[in-house]
Design a protein around this motif. Structure first.
Motif, mmCIF file in Angstrom:
data_model
loop_
_atom_site.group_PDB
_atom_site.id
_atom_site.type_symbol
_atom_site.label_atom_id
_atom_site.label_comp_id
_atom_site.label_asym_id
_atom_site.label_seq_id
_atom_site.Cartn_x
_atom_site.Cartn_y
_atom_site.Cartn_z
ATOM 1 N N GLN A 60 0.980 -0.795 -0.132
ATOM 2 C CA GLN A 60 -0.036 -0.150 -0.201
ATOM 3 C C GLN A 60 0.532 1.343 -0.457
ATOM 4 O O GLN A 60 0.739 1.863 -0.517
ATOM 5 C CB GLN A 60 -1.280 0.142 1.587
ATOM 6 C CG GLN A 60 -2.210 -0.720 1.418
ATOM 7 C CD GLN A 60 -2.904 -0.831 2.774
ATOM 8 O OE1 GLN A 60 -2.526 0.008 3.226
ATOM 9 N NE2 GLN A 60 -4.119 -1.197 2.226
ATOM 10 N N ARG A 61 2.282 0.810 1.241
ATOM 11 C CA ARG A 61 2.517 2.295 0.771
ATOM 12 C C ARG A 61 2.994 2.704 -0.058
ATOM 13 O O ARG A 61 3.570 3.432 -0.847
ATOM 14 C CB ARG A 61 3.803 2.170 2.345
ATOM 15 C CG ARG A 61 2.926 2.780 3.514
ATOM 16 C CD ARG A 61 4.355 2.915 4.401
ATOM 17 N NE ARG A 61 5.299 2.453 4.345
ATOM 18 C CZ ARG A 61 5.224 1.058 5.615
ATOM 19 N NH1 ARG A 61 3.935 0.654 6.001
ATOM 20 N NH2 ARG A 61 5.955 -0.045 5.863
ATOM 21 N N ALA A 62 4.284 1.522 -0.522
ATOM 22 C CA ALA A 62 4.982 1.688 -2.310
ATOM 23 C C ALA A 62 4.418 2.199 -3.426
ATOM 24 O O ALA A 62 4.197 2.839 -4.448
ATOM 25 C CB ALA A 62 5.001 0.056 -2.629
ATOM 26 N N ALA A 63 2.460 1.879 -3.847
ATOM 27 C CA ALA A 63 1.686 1.590 -4.240
ATOM 28 C C ALA A 63 1.521 3.972 -3.961
ATOM 29 O O ALA A 63 1.129 4.396 -5.284
ATOM 30 C CB ALA A 63 0.619 1.577 -4.487
ATOM 31 N N SER A 64 0.877 4.198 -3.093
ATOM 32 C CA SER A 64 0.827 5.214 -2.932
ATOM 33 C C SER A 64 1.691 6.436 -3.228
ATOM 34 O O SER A 64 1.583 7.242 -3.657
ATOM 35 C CB SER A 64 0.596 5.994 -1.300
ATOM 36 O OG SER A 64 0.407 6.719 -0.791
ATOM 37 N N ASP A 65 3.674 6.024 -3.150
ATOM 38 C CA ASP A 65 4.672 5.973 -3.458
ATOM 39 C C ASP A 65 4.750 6.494 -5.363
ATOM 40 O O ASP A 65 4.809 7.696 -5.526
ATOM 41 C CB ASP A 65 6.115 6.196 -2.254
ATOM 42 C CG ASP A 65 6.052 7.129 -1.544
ATOM 43 O OD1 ASP A 65 4.415 7.718 -0.501
ATOM 44 O OD2 ASP A 65 6.843 6.802 -0.623
ATOM 45 N N ALA A 66 4.217 5.520 -5.360
ATOM 46 C CA ALA A 66 3.946 5.774 -6.880
ATOM 47 C C ALA A 66 3.293 6.521 -7.536
ATOM 48 O O ALA A 66 3.127 6.559 -8.880
ATOM 49 C CB ALA A 66 4.531 3.796 -7.396
ATOM 50 N N ASP A 67 1.728 6.632 -6.925
ATOM 51 C CA ASP A 67 1.716 7.382 -7.125
ATOM 52 C C ASP A 67 1.238 8.493 -6.935
ATOM 53 O O ASP A 67 1.441 9.012 -8.445
ATOM 54 C CB ASP A 67 0.057 6.687 -6.845
ATOM 55 C CG ASP A 67 -1.573 7.860 -7.407
ATOM 56 O OD1 ASP A 67 -0.833 8.263 -8.430
ATOM 57 O OD2 ASP A 67 -2.271 8.310 -6.610
ATOM 58 N N ALA A 68 1.729 8.878 -5.822
ATOM 59 C CA ALA A 68 2.332 10.350 -5.703
ATOM 60 C C ALA A 68 3.750 11.085 -6.201
ATOM 61 O O ALA A 68 3.400 12.054 -6.587
ATOM 62 C CB ALA A 68 2.998 10.571 -4.409
ATOM 63 N N VAL A 69 4.632 10.475 -6.778
ATOM 64 C CA VAL A 69 5.657 10.918 -7.674
ATOM 65 C C VAL A 69 4.936 11.384 -9.426
ATOM 66 O O VAL A 69 6.372 11.759 -9.969
ATOM 67 C CB VAL A 69 7.143 9.763 -7.532
ATOM 68 C CG1 VAL A 69 7.185 9.420 -6.655
ATOM 69 C CG2 VAL A 69 6.756 8.640 -8.756
ATOM 70 N N ASP A 106 3.595 13.383 -10.256
ATOM 71 C CA ASP A 106 3.475 14.776 -10.743
ATOM 72 C C ASP A 106 5.118 15.290 -10.119
ATOM 73 O O ASP A 106 5.430 17.147 -10.403
ATOM 74 C CB ASP A 106 2.691 15.278 -9.695
ATOM 75 C CG ASP A 106 1.153 14.961 -10.687
ATOM 76 O OD1 ASP A 106 0.917 14.810 -11.537
ATOM 77 O OD2 ASP A 106 1.096 15.135 -9.494
ATOM 78 N N GLY A 107 6.274 14.140 -10.091
ATOM 79 C CA GLY A 107 7.117 14.551 -8.796
ATOM 80 C C GLY A 107 8.180 14.533 -10.251
ATOM 81 O O GLY A 107 8.386 14.759 -11.947
ATOM 82 N N VAL A 108 9.658 16.467 -10.316
ATOM 83 C CA VAL A 108 10.563 16.013 -11.347
ATOM 84 C C VAL A 108 11.580 15.841 -10.436
ATOM 85 O O VAL A 108 12.895 16.514 -10.652
ATOM 86 C CB VAL A 108 10.749 17.708 -11.410
ATOM 87 C CG1 VAL A 108 8.782 17.916 -12.955
ATOM 88 C CG2 VAL A 108 10.177 18.874 -10.304
ATOM 89 N N ASN A 109 11.690 15.940 -9.189
ATOM 90 C CA ASN A 109 13.010 15.513 -8.608
ATOM 91 C C ASN A 109 13.938 14.121 -9.174
ATOM 92 O O ASN A 109 13.040 13.014 -8.008
ATOM 93 C CB ASN A 109 13.037 16.186 -7.236
ATOM 94 C CG ASN A 109 14.602 15.837 -6.277
ATOM 95 O OD1 ASN A 109 15.261 14.770 -6.630
ATOM 96 N ND2 ASN A 109 14.787 16.721 -4.961
ATOM 97 N N ILE A 110 14.508 13.947 -9.756
ATOM 98 C CA ILE A 110 14.736 12.623 -10.058
ATOM 99 C C ILE A 110 15.417 11.505 -8.613
ATOM 100 O O ILE A 110 16.056 10.531 -9.102
ATOM 101 C CB ILE A 110 15.211 12.880 -11.502
ATOM 102 C CG1 ILE A 110 15.484 11.339 -12.248
ATOM 103 C CG2 ILE A 110 17.107 12.611 -10.971
ATOM 104 C CD1 ILE A 110 16.364 10.844 -13.061
ATOM 105 N N VAL A 111 16.002 12.947 -8.356
ATOM 106 C CA VAL A 111 17.033 11.892 -7.367
ATOM 107 C C VAL A 111 16.137 11.413 -5.936
ATOM 108 O O VAL A 111 16.356 10.124 -5.306
ATOM 109 C CB VAL A 111 18.250 13.213 -6.281
ATOM 110 C CG1 VAL A 111 18.633 12.624 -5.186
ATOM 111 C CG2 VAL A 111 19.300 13.810 -7.248
ATOM 112 N N ALA A 112 15.122 12.045 -5.394
ATOM 113 C CA ALA A 112 13.828 11.763 -4.620
ATOM 114 C C ALA A 112 13.450 10.441 -5.489
ATOM 115 O O ALA A 112 12.828 9.774 -4.762
ATOM 116 C CB ALA A 112 13.208 13.172 -4.024
#
Length: 104
Positions: free
Chosen positions: A18-27, A29-35
């Motif tokens: 669940q946590r992995a899926a939540s972060d996979a969804d959140a990123v 919209d991200g642009v910080n490749i390191v994060a």
């Protein structure tokens, strides 16, 4: 002869998934490749420790989602991939290489 389709189940009741899926969804919209790479690494390790491995890990929706985001950020095309592979071989030999920078 057709090969039988192999499937696996991503366990939505597992807190790690669940946590992995939540972060996979959140990123998405991200642009910080390191994060993004850091989060990807953290979740792949957690999934692996929880028993997801091999082909099931490579094909897990979380792995595919993070990979998709990295491909998007890097503006990956087949030609761009081939250029990068050629460039890393030259860098390994001690050569400097010029490469295209495509702005976000």
């Amino acid at each position: 002869m057709a090969t039988a389709k192999q499937t696996a189940v991503a366990n939505g009741s597992d807190e790690i998934q669940q946590r992995a899926a939540s972060d996979a969804d959140a990123v998405q919209d991200g642009v910080n490749i390191v994060a993004i790479v850091g989060a990807f690494h953290r979740h792949l390790l957690a999934l692996h420790r929880s028993g997801v491995s091999g082909d099931e890990l490579f094909n897990h929706p979380v792995a595919l989602s993070f990979t998709s985001k990295l491909n998007s950020l890097c503006r990956m095309t087949h030609d761009r991939e081939l250029d990068a592979l050629g460039a890393i071989r030259r860098i390994e030999r001690g050569e400097s290489v010029e490469y295209e920078v495509i702005p976000l």
